[in-house]
Scaffold this motif. Sequence first.
Motif, short mmCIF file in Angstrom:
data_model
loop_
_atom_site.label_atom_id
_atom_site.label_comp_id
_atom_site.label_asym_id
_atom_site.label_seq_id
_atom_site.Cartn_x
_atom_site.Cartn_y
_atom_site.Cartn_z
N ALA A 233 45.10 37.75 -3.14
CA ALA A 233 45.43 38.88 -2.44
C ALA A 233 46.95 39.13 -2.20
O ALA A 233 47.45 40.09 -2.52
N HIS A 234 47.45 38.22 -1.57
CA HIS A 234 48.92 38.13 -1.26
C HIS A 234 49.33 39.38 -0.49
O HIS A 234 50.52 40.07 -0.70
N CYS A 235 48.75 39.98 0.36
CA CYS A 235 49.22 41.20 1.12
C CYS A 235 49.32 40.71 2.74
O CYS A 235 48.60 39.80 3.14
N TYR A 236 50.30 41.17 3.40
CA TYR A 236 50.54 40.73 4.41
C TYR A 236 50.83 42.06 5.61
O TYR A 236 51.53 43.14 4.92
N ALA A 237 50.92 41.78 6.83
CA ALA A 237 51.54 42.79 7.64
C ALA A 237 52.79 41.95 8.27
O ALA A 237 52.78 40.81 8.62
N HIS A 238 53.86 42.80 8.03
CA HIS A 238 55.30 42.23 8.39
C HIS A 238 55.71 42.99 9.82
O HIS A 238 55.55 44.04 10.06
N VAL A 239 55.43 41.91 10.76
CA VAL A 239 55.69 42.73 12.35
C VAL A 239 57.25 43.08 12.48
O VAL A 239 58.12 42.46 12.19
N LEU A 240 57.25 44.39 12.71
CA LEU A 240 58.26 45.01 12.93
C LEU A 240 58.84 45.28 14.78
O LEU A 240 60.08 45.56 14.70
N ASP A 241 57.87 44.89 15.45
CA ASP A 241 58.24 45.36 16.87
C ASP A 241 57.56 44.46 17.90
O ASP A 241 56.27 44.17 17.63
N ARG A 242 58.04 43.95 18.99
CA ARG A 242 57.48 43.33 19.84
C ARG A 242 56.52 44.17 20.75
O ARG A 242 56.83 45.17 20.89
N HIS A 243 55.13 43.64 20.98
CA HIS A 243 54.37 44.47 21.65
C HIS A 243 53.32 43.52 22.30
O HIS A 243 52.80 42.45 21.60
N PRO A 244 52.73 43.95 23.41
CA PRO A 244 51.74 43.21 23.98
C PRO A 244 50.31 42.95 23.23
O PRO A 244 49.48 41.94 23.25
N ALA A 245 50.11 44.01 22.23
CA ALA A 245 48.96 44.04 21.31
C ALA A 245 49.02 42.81 20.49
O ALA A 245 48.37 42.39 19.87
N LEU A 246 50.28 42.55 20.11
CA LEU A 246 50.78 41.37 19.22
C LEU A 246 51.28 39.98 19.97
O LEU A 246 52.30 39.41 19.45
N SER A 247 50.70 39.89 21.03
CA SER A 247 51.15 38.59 21.90
C SER A 247 50.82 37.44 20.79
O SER A 247 49.69 37.28 20.44
N GLY A 248 52.02 36.35 20.92
CA GLY A 248 51.78 35.42 20.08
C GLY A 248 52.85 35.42 18.89
O GLY A 248 53.17 34.51 18.05
N PHE A 249 53.08 36.64 18.37
CA PHE A 249 53.57 36.81 17.28
C PHE A 249 54.87 37.29 17.37
O PHE A 249 55.38 37.94 18.43
#
Length: 705
Positions: free
Chosen positions: A502-518
Motif C-alpha cells: 500500500a504505502h499510503c499515509y495520512a500526513h497530519v497537518l494540524d493539532r486537534h483533539p480528534a487526533l489526540s496522541g498524534f
Amino acid sequence: MVARFDPAKARVFIIDSYHFDFQREQIDVEMYVRTAAEARANCIRLGAYNHYGYAIYPSKVAPVAPGCNLDYVREFVEVGKKYGVSIIGYINAGMDAVGPAARGEFLALDEQGNPRRWGAVGDDPDWSTYFMCPNNPGWLDYVRQITDEVMERGVVGTYFDETIEPRCFCPICRQKYRERFGKEMPPSSDWNQAEFWEDPVQASEYLTFRCETLLEFRQALVKHTHQNNPDALAMINCGGFLQTYCGGVGTSPEETVEFIPDMDGLLTEAQIRCSGQPIWHASENALFADHLPFRPWVHVEYGAGGWPFSSVSQAELIVKTGMLVARGARPALFNYHLRNPRGMEGVKKAFSLVADNEDILENTKSVAEVAVVFHRPTARLYGRDKITERYEWCFRGMHHALASCHTCFDVLYPRIPELDKLKNFRLIVLPSVAILSDAEQEAIRHYVREGGNLLVTGEIATHDSLGNLIGNSGLSDVLGCHITGRAEHTITIASGGFRPYAHCYAHVLDRHPALSGFEVGDYIPLSAWLLDVELTTGKSLASTIRPPDHPPMVGLGPEVSFPSILLNQFGEGRVVYLPSLPGRVYFEYELPDVLMLISSIVRWLLDGKPTVQLEAPCTVEMSLRWQEHKERYILHLIDWSGSLKTLGDSGPITVSGIVRLPERFQVADVGTLDGKPVSWNQRDDGSIQFEVPVNKWQALVFQTG
C-alpha cells in the motif's frame, strides 16, 4: 407432553452422530450425559439424523447408521431425564448420501443438470454427499417423516441444519422461477464471480428467488414441528449475520426471524479454530443478539481445525463464553470430546460461571452510546463477488477497533432505522455503507442536524439500490465534501509473491483533539484503497501520501492535496470522515496507529466523557447491560490478553475505570461475577470509580439501594 425447555438459559453440548463409531465400540450413553451434566451443561443437541443421511435410531424412513443396534435418541432422552439434561434432536435437512440420493431422488442439480456434491467422504471419491432440492416436495415430505420419528422419541425440540439453498437448476426450480419472474433462470449462479453481476437486475431477481425458496422451506419445517407438538422447540441453524457465514449471499438470520415469527431459536456460527478466526470473532455474531426476539446460540468452539476432539485451554473457553454471554447470546460447545477429562475441566469452569450467575444474566439489554451499522443491502449488492474485501472486513475491523478502545457500542442492522432509534445514540459509525435509500439518507441528515455525531469511512451513499456506482455521495452536505474519484494504490511485487504493497499515509497537518496522541507531521497508515475528495464546508486535518511512482519502498510518495481526515459541522452535530478503509486495515494488520486514530476520534465525538472509561489493555472488551426488573447495571469485562488464536492461563490483571450511569442512579453496592471484592466509590457527580481484578471474565453488578 414434552416439557418445554427454555433455550434462553441453555448451556449446550453439541454431539453429532459422527462422534460415534457404532461398529467399533459400544456407546456409553450414561457416561456422555453424566459428563455433560457434571460440566454444568443443561442441554445436548444430539445428531439424530446426520449429514450423510443416517439415523441413529431404528428408522422406518432413513438408513440406520452401520453398527447402530439401539435407539440412541430414546436412550439419550431417558438418561437425560435422570441428570436434568434436555435433548434436542438434530436433523440434517439439506444433504444426503445413502438414502434418496443413492436412488437419484430429490437431488439438487447444477446448470448442466449434474447433481451438486457437497464433497467426497473418506478416501473414496465416488462416495459423496449431495445437496437436496428444497423446492422438491418429495424431499420436504421425507424430512417431515424423519422429524416425526425423532420427535416421537421424546426430544424437547428439533434443530434443523443444512437448510441451505444449493443453487438448484432442476426442472422444479426452473418452473418455479418462470412462474415467479416470467423468464428463464440465469445461465450462471456463481455469485462469487464478477460475471454474475454484469446484469444487476437479473442478479437481484435470482437472489430474491433463492432467499424465498429457503425461507419457505424453513417455515414448513418449523410449522411441522409445532403441528406435531405445540410445546416443542423448533430451531434453525442460520449460519451467521456476516455474509461470509450465512451461505454467501443467501438469506440471513433477521430475514428468517421476520418470515417465521413462531420459530423458537437459532444458532449462528463462530468457527474460530475450525477456520482460523481470531479469539474476538466469538463475539461478532453475539453483537446482534439484542435485536432478536430470543437469545441466539453461538458456538463457543467449533473444533480445532482438523482435530475436532482436541481441547483448548480453560482460559480460552472462559473468554469466549464470556464474550457471548456479555452480548446476550448463549454458549453452544461443538465437537468437544466428552471423554477428555482435562478439556472438560475448562468447560465446567466456563459453564459454571454462567449457571451460577443466571440471576444477573437473564433479561438484560445493552446500554450503548455508540452504534456501528451493518448494512445488509450494501453487503450484498455493493460487496457482490468480493463481499469480504469490499465490505465485511471494513465492518469487522471497525467492530474490533471499537471493542479494543473500550467503547460501549451496539450494531444497527439490517438497514438504517428511523430517526427515533438513531437518537438513542450519541455517535453512529458508518463503515463503507455504500448503498443508502433516500429515506435512510434523510434519517441520517436529521440525526446529525439535531446534534448526533457521525464517524464515516470509505464509500457512503455512492451507489444505487442495485449496487451501481452513482459517483458523488448523497450525503455530501453532511460530509462537507464532494467525492470526485476513487483508486486502489497497490504495488504487486512479483518476485517474492508478496501481498500488494500500500504505502499510503495520512500526513497530519494540524493539532486537534480528534487526533489526540498524534503530532503535526506524523504519518498514519491508510488503506491502499482511497477516495479523492474536494472540500466544501469541511476542514482537512491531514493530507494524503500516495505511493511513489518509481520502484517501491524508495522513500515516501507524492503528497497530494486530497484530505485524508475531514471534520465537518452540520447543524448541531459533528462529522468525521475518513475517505479510506481504516476498518479493513485494522482487521488485516491491527496497526496501533490505526487503533489510536479511531480511539481518538470516538473519544472526541463523545466529548471526552464516554459512559465507561477504562484503564486497561486493548485486549479487554466490555459490555454494559441494564436489568430492569432488578434495577441494576452489569458491566462485563473480558480479558483475552495473549495470542490472537490461543490463550493460556496467564492469571488476573487489574482493571480500573469510571462508569457514568444515568443521573440520580444511586449505587448501594457493587458485586462481582466470581464473588471477589471490588474497590469502588460513587463520586459527587454520580459517576462510580472502581478497581477490580479480572481473570479472563469478570462482571460488576451496580445495585440500587
